[in-house]
Write a protein that holds these residues in place. Structure first.
Motif, PDB file in Angstrom:
ATOM      1  N   ILE A  38      10.053  25.046  43.819  1.00 29.27           N
ATOM      2  CA  ILE A  38      11.639  25.292  43.520  1.00 29.27           C
ATOM      3  C   ILE A  38      11.402  24.817  41.862  1.00 29.27           C
ATOM      4  O   ILE A  38      11.949  24.972  40.584  1.00 29.27           O
ATOM      5  CB  ILE A  38      12.966  24.081  43.891  1.00 29.27           C
ATOM      6  CG1 ILE A  38      12.962  24.576  44.903  1.00 29.27           C
ATOM      7  CG2 ILE A  38      13.792  23.457  43.312  1.00 29.27           C
ATOM      8  CD1 ILE A  38      13.730  23.184  45.903  1.00 29.27           C
ATOM      9  N   GLN A  42      11.909  26.058  38.640  1.00 31.03           N
ATOM     10  CA  GLN A  42      12.399  25.399  36.804  1.00 31.03           C
ATOM     11  C   GLN A  42      11.445  25.319  35.351  1.00 31.03           C
ATOM     12  O   GLN A  42      12.690  26.205  34.734  1.00 31.03           O
ATOM     13  CB  GLN A  42      13.113  23.889  37.577  1.00 31.03           C
ATOM     14  CG  GLN A  42      13.635  23.792  38.364  1.00 31.03           C
ATOM     15  CD  GLN A  42      14.211  22.381  39.034  1.00 31.03           C
ATOM     16  OE1 GLN A  42      13.332  21.383  38.859  1.00 31.03           O
ATOM     17  NE2 GLN A  42      15.162  22.801  39.246  1.00 31.03           N
ATOM     18  N   PHE A  70      20.511  21.456  35.865  1.00 32.29           N
ATOM     19  CA  PHE A  70      19.861  22.223  37.405  1.00 32.29           C
ATOM     20  C   PHE A  70      20.699  20.853  38.297  1.00 32.29           C
ATOM     21  O   PHE A  70      20.696  19.493  37.566  1.00 32.29           O
ATOM     22  CB  PHE A  70      18.632  22.221  38.333  1.00 32.29           C
ATOM     23  CG  PHE A  70      17.582  22.945  37.016  1.00 32.29           C
ATOM     24  CD1 PHE A  70      17.392  24.447  37.740  1.00 32.29           C
ATOM     25  CD2 PHE A  70      16.577  22.476  35.629  1.00 32.29           C
ATOM     26  CE1 PHE A  70      17.020  25.181  36.848  1.00 32.29           C
ATOM     27  CE2 PHE A  70      15.714  23.695  35.532  1.00 32.29           C
ATOM     28  CZ  PHE A  70      16.119  24.787  36.207  1.00 32.29           C
ATOM     29  N   THR A 152      29.098  26.128  37.479  1.00 33.69           N
ATOM     30  CA  THR A 152      28.459  27.215  37.088  1.00 33.69           C
ATOM     31  C   THR A 152      29.394  29.044  37.316  1.00 33.69           C
ATOM     32  O   THR A 152      30.512  28.612  36.696  1.00 33.69           O
ATOM     33  CB  THR A 152      27.853  28.486  38.833  1.00 33.69           C
ATOM     34  OG1 THR A 152      28.702  28.047  38.908  1.00 33.69           O
ATOM     35  CG2 THR A 152      26.733  26.746  39.401  1.00 33.69           C
ATOM     36  N   LYS A 157      25.868  33.849  40.494  1.00 39.18           N
ATOM     37  CA  LYS A 157      23.847  34.008  40.606  1.00 39.18           C
ATOM     38  C   LYS A 157      23.614  34.908  41.357  1.00 39.18           C
ATOM     39  O   LYS A 157      24.328  35.949  41.976  1.00 39.18           O
ATOM     40  CB  LYS A 157      24.330  32.394  40.432  1.00 39.18           C
ATOM     41  CG  LYS A 157      25.003  31.379  40.260  1.00 39.18           C
ATOM     42  CD  LYS A 157      24.711  29.928  40.317  1.00 39.18           C
ATOM     43  CE  LYS A 157      22.869  29.391  40.370  1.00 39.18           C
ATOM     44  NZ  LYS A 157      23.254  27.967  40.611  1.00 39.18           N
ATOM     45  N   LEU A 159      19.784  35.942  43.018  1.00 38.30           N
ATOM     46  CA  LEU A 159      18.397  35.482  43.771  1.00 38.30           C
ATOM     47  C   LEU A 159      17.579  36.168  43.448  1.00 38.30           C
ATOM     48  O   LEU A 159      17.998  37.170  44.751  1.00 38.30           O
ATOM     49  CB  LEU A 159      19.172  34.969  45.173  1.00 38.30           C
ATOM     50  CG  LEU A 159      18.007  33.776  45.757  1.00 38.30           C
ATOM     51  CD1 LEU A 159      17.701  32.941  44.949  1.00 38.30           C
ATOM     52  CD2 LEU A 159      18.597  32.885  46.997  1.00 38.30           C
ATOM     53  N   PHE A 173      18.194  28.825  47.664  1.00 44.31           N
ATOM     54  CA  PHE A 173      19.199  28.878  46.986  1.00 44.31           C
ATOM     55  C   PHE A 173      19.038  27.766  45.729  1.00 44.31           C
ATOM     56  O   PHE A 173      19.339  27.971  44.561  1.00 44.31           O
ATOM     57  CB  PHE A 173      20.917  28.432  46.779  1.00 44.31           C
ATOM     58  CG  PHE A 173      21.904  29.667  48.013  1.00 44.31           C
ATOM     59  CD1 PHE A 173      21.910  30.685  47.184  1.00 44.31           C
ATOM     60  CD2 PHE A 173      22.015  29.209  49.319  1.00 44.31           C
ATOM     61  CE1 PHE A 173      22.437  31.946  47.948  1.00 44.31           C
ATOM     62  CE2 PHE A 173      21.781  30.130  50.219  1.00 44.31           C
ATOM     63  CZ  PHE A 173      22.538  31.634  49.539  1.00 44.31           C
ATOM     64  N   ASN A 174      18.398  26.432  45.430  1.00 46.21           N
ATOM     65  CA  ASN A 174      17.787  26.004  44.717  1.00 46.21           C
ATOM     66  C   ASN A 174      16.955  26.802  43.421  1.00 46.21           C
ATOM     67  O   ASN A 174      16.835  26.458  41.696  1.00 46.21           O
ATOM     68  CB  ASN A 174      16.229  24.813  44.777  1.00 46.21           C
ATOM     69  CG  ASN A 174      17.318  23.894  45.955  1.00 46.21           C
ATOM     70  OD1 ASN A 174      17.711  23.423  45.617  1.00 46.21           O
ATOM     71  ND2 ASN A 174      17.006  23.545  47.070  1.00 46.21           N
ATOM     72  N   GLN A 175      16.785  28.842  43.751  1.00 46.49           N
ATOM     73  CA  GLN A 175      15.713  28.933  42.947  1.00 46.49           C
ATOM     74  C   GLN A 175      17.288  30.439  42.042  1.00 46.49           C
ATOM     75  O   GLN A 175      16.787  31.166  41.801  1.00 46.49           O
ATOM     76  CB  GLN A 175      15.063  29.363  43.445  1.00 46.49           C
ATOM     77  CG  GLN A 175      13.822  28.436  43.711  1.00 46.49           C
ATOM     78  CD  GLN A 175      12.479  29.282  44.180  1.00 46.49           C
ATOM     79  OE1 GLN A 175      12.202  30.020  43.416  1.00 46.49           O
ATOM     80  NE2 GLN A 175      12.255  29.149  45.580  1.00 46.49           N
ATOM     81  N   SER A 176      18.656  29.287  42.411  1.00 41.59           N
ATOM     82  CA  SER A 176      19.557  30.768  41.967  1.00 41.59           C
ATOM     83  C   SER A 176      19.521  30.594  40.349  1.00 41.59           C
ATOM     84  O   SER A 176      19.089  29.728  40.165  1.00 41.59           O
ATOM     85  CB  SER A 176      20.527  30.691  42.568  1.00 41.59           C
ATOM     86  OG  SER A 176      21.184  29.094  43.047  1.00 41.59           O
ATOM     87  N   TYR A 177      19.875  31.492  39.499  1.00 37.15           N
ATOM     88  CA  TYR A 177      20.015  31.583  38.195  1.00 37.15           C
ATOM     89  C   TYR A 177      21.246  32.452  38.038  1.00 37.15           C
ATOM     90  O   TYR A 177      21.427  33.094  38.315  1.00 37.15           O
ATOM     91  CB  TYR A 177      18.578  31.841  37.436  1.00 37.15           C
ATOM     92  CG  TYR A 177      17.934  33.148  37.605  1.00 37.15           C
ATOM     93  CD1 TYR A 177      18.654  34.324  36.931  1.00 37.15           C
ATOM     94  CD2 TYR A 177      17.677  34.010  38.917  1.00 37.15           C
ATOM     95  CE1 TYR A 177      18.516  35.883  37.580  1.00 37.15           C
ATOM     96  CE2 TYR A 177      16.979  34.604  39.260  1.00 37.15           C
ATOM     97  CZ  TYR A 177      17.222  36.059  38.799  1.00 37.15           C
ATOM     98  OH  TYR A 177      17.507  37.053  38.672  1.00 37.15           O
ATOM     99  N   GLY A 206      20.403  25.135  42.400  1.00 36.15           N
ATOM    100  CA  GLY A 206      19.723  26.296  41.142  1.00 36.15           C
ATOM    101  C   GLY A 206      20.302  26.442  40.087  1.00 36.15           C
ATOM    102  O   GLY A 206      20.341  24.167  39.318  1.00 36.15           O
TER     103      GLY A 206
END
Length: 215
Positions: A38, A42, A70, A152, A157, A159, A173-177, A206
């Motif tokens: 993660i 970031q 984040f 957000t 977002k 993924l 979802f920590n890597q969603s943008y 994310g």
């Protein structure tokens, strides 16, 4: 009491403690690996937006940019979902923010649990990207949730995923943008999140949004 019985009473609790300790270390090691992934995401996202050749930011938005905000990393939002591949998918045009469309097909559905409740999201595959060697195993998961317009971007977002080998897939979802058009609606054309991928819960994971980007 016989000596060997006393020995067993002493060894069994120690053995039990050792097993728990090993399991705890294994879990900690696994969590560290996931958290490293993660943090890598970031770092790379920040580097992309700081790079004048890659960033979608323009003008003051670029010069003022230092790093993305984040949500705190939370492995609660890294879920293993049951994956069902869509057989014989029909290509379709997915509407975009500019009023045009892009060609996709449904690749499958992912069902997961969050706080004891079950949710299903549809995963897509770009017909254009799948022709390219670099992106032949790339999957696209656009979604909306209850944080949109608050913490957000209102449009939702994204993924990025890879084609899974079996009947499960990890959704982190920590890597969603946010899509590029969240920061620059004039130069970019972003797929609109389908209604079926609107989650009725908050996904506090994310990238977050900053007021300076609102149009």
């Amino acid at each position: 009491m016989k000596p060997y019985i006393i020995f067993l009473f002493l060894v069994i609790p120690f053995f039990s403690f050792s097993q728990k300790s090993l399991a705890s270390k294994k879990t900690l090691k696994q969590e560290t690996k996931e958290i490293k992934e993660i943090k890598k995401f970031q770092k790379e996202l920040n580097e992309e937006y700081l790079n004048p050749k890659e960033t979608p930011l323009r003008g003051d938005n670029f010069t003022q940019f230092k790093k993305h905000p984040f949500f705190p990393i939370d492995l609660k939002y890294r879920v293993e979902a049951k994956f069902i591949k869509t057989e014989n998918p029909t290509p379709f045009d997915l509407p975009t923010s500019s009023g045009k469309s892009k060609s996709y097909q449904e690749f499958g559905k992912a069902t997961f649990e969050l706080d004891g409740k079950s949710y299903t999201l549809t995963i897509y595959q770009s017909l254009d990207l799948m022709k390219m060697e670099k992106y032949k195993d790339h999957l696209f998961l656009p979604f909306r949730d209850a944080t949109n317009t608050k913490e957000t971007y209102g449009g939702g977002k994204y993924l990025d995923l890879k084609i899974p080998a079996g009947d499960s897939i990890i959704l982190d979802f920590n890597q969603s943008y946010h899509p590029y058009c969240a920061y620059n609606a004039y130069d970019y054309n972003c797929p609109i999140v389908p209604e079926e991928n609107k989650l009725p819960v908050e996904i506090k994971a994310g990238v977050m949004y900053q007021d300076i980007y609102h149009h």
